[in-house]
Design a protein around this motif. Structure first.
Motif, PDB file in Angstrom:
ATOM      1  N   GLY A  78       6.482   9.962   3.594  1.00 50.06           N
ATOM      2  CA  GLY A  78       6.542   9.373   2.265  1.00 50.06           C
ATOM      3  C   GLY A  78       5.468   9.882   1.325  1.00 50.06           C
ATOM      4  O   GLY A  78       4.891  10.952   1.532  1.00 50.06           O
ATOM      5  N   THR A  79       5.199   9.092   0.298  1.00 50.18           N
ATOM      6  CA  THR A  79       4.217   9.461  -0.725  1.00 50.18           C
ATOM      7  C   THR A  79       3.293   8.280  -1.032  1.00 50.18           C
ATOM      8  O   THR A  79       3.302   7.738  -2.142  1.00 50.18           O
ATOM      9  N   PRO A  80       2.486   7.864  -0.070  1.00 47.55           N
ATOM     10  CA  PRO A  80       1.567   6.752  -0.324  1.00 47.55           C
ATOM     11  C   PRO A  80       0.465   7.154  -1.296  1.00 47.55           C
ATOM     12  O   PRO A  80       0.194   8.341  -1.490  1.00 47.55           O
ATOM     13  N   THR A  81      -0.158   6.165  -1.888  1.00 50.29           N
ATOM     14  CA  THR A  81      -1.277   6.432  -2.784  1.00 50.29           C
ATOM     15  C   THR A  81      -2.583   5.999  -2.129  1.00 50.29           C
ATOM     16  O   THR A  81      -2.609   5.077  -1.306  1.00 50.29           O
ATOM     17  N   ILE A  82      -3.633   6.671  -2.512  1.00 57.28           N
ATOM     18  CA  ILE A  82      -4.966   6.354  -2.028  1.00 57.28           C
ATOM     19  C   ILE A  82      -5.879   6.297  -3.246  1.00 57.28           C
ATOM     20  O   ILE A  82      -5.747   7.103  -4.166  1.00 57.28           O
ATOM     21  N   ARG A  83      -6.754   5.311  -3.278  1.00 55.59           N
ATOM     22  CA  ARG A  83      -7.725   5.203  -4.368  1.00 55.59           C
ATOM     23  C   ARG A  83      -9.021   5.856  -3.923  1.00 55.59           C
ATOM     24  O   ARG A  83      -9.479   5.643  -2.803  1.00 55.59           O
ATOM     25  N   VAL A  84      -9.572   6.640  -4.822  1.00 60.53           N
ATOM     26  CA  VAL A  84     -10.793   7.407  -4.526  1.00 60.53           C
ATOM     27  C   VAL A  84     -11.842   7.035  -5.556  1.00 60.53           C
ATOM     28  O   VAL A  84     -11.593   7.065  -6.759  1.00 60.53           O
ATOM     29  N   PHE A  85     -13.018   6.671  -5.081  1.00 59.00           N
ATOM     30  CA  PHE A  85     -14.163   6.372  -5.939  1.00 59.00           C
ATOM     31  C   PHE A  85     -15.295   7.254  -5.440  1.00 59.00           C
ATOM     32  O   PHE A  85     -15.641   7.195  -4.268  1.00 59.00           O
TER      33      PHE A  85
END
Length: 89
Positions: A78-85
């Protein structure tokens, strides 16, 4: 110090999430996801089965990247999202 926050949409191909820092200026990276999909992180050779599985949807992962510590991520499906800080000094 530079601070950057963004969302990355992953796929089943490895992609660069954050370039490493330097000895004098390491990069601190915080990753989080709201996805139940398995995301694997590692170096440029990361695959869906070779690397560190990042599974938690409620606990962020904190890493400090030094010279040559480029961080890549890949989705198992799939195409999951990840948050990057990230912060750079």
């Amino acid at each position: 110090m530079a601070i950057q926050a963004r969302t990355e949409t992953l796929s089943t191909a490895a992609e660069l999430i954050c370039a490493g820092g330097s000895v004098q200026d390491p990069v601190t990276v915080v990753l989080s996801t709201a996805s139940d999909d398995t995301i694997t992180i590692g170096g440029s050779d990361v695959t869906a089965v070779l690397g560190f599985p990042f599974l938690s949807t409620n606990s962020p992962l904190v890493l400090v990247l030094g010279p040559g510590d480029d961080l890549y991520a890949i989705a198992s499906a799939g195409t999951p999202t990840i948050r990057v800080f990230e912060t750079r000094q």
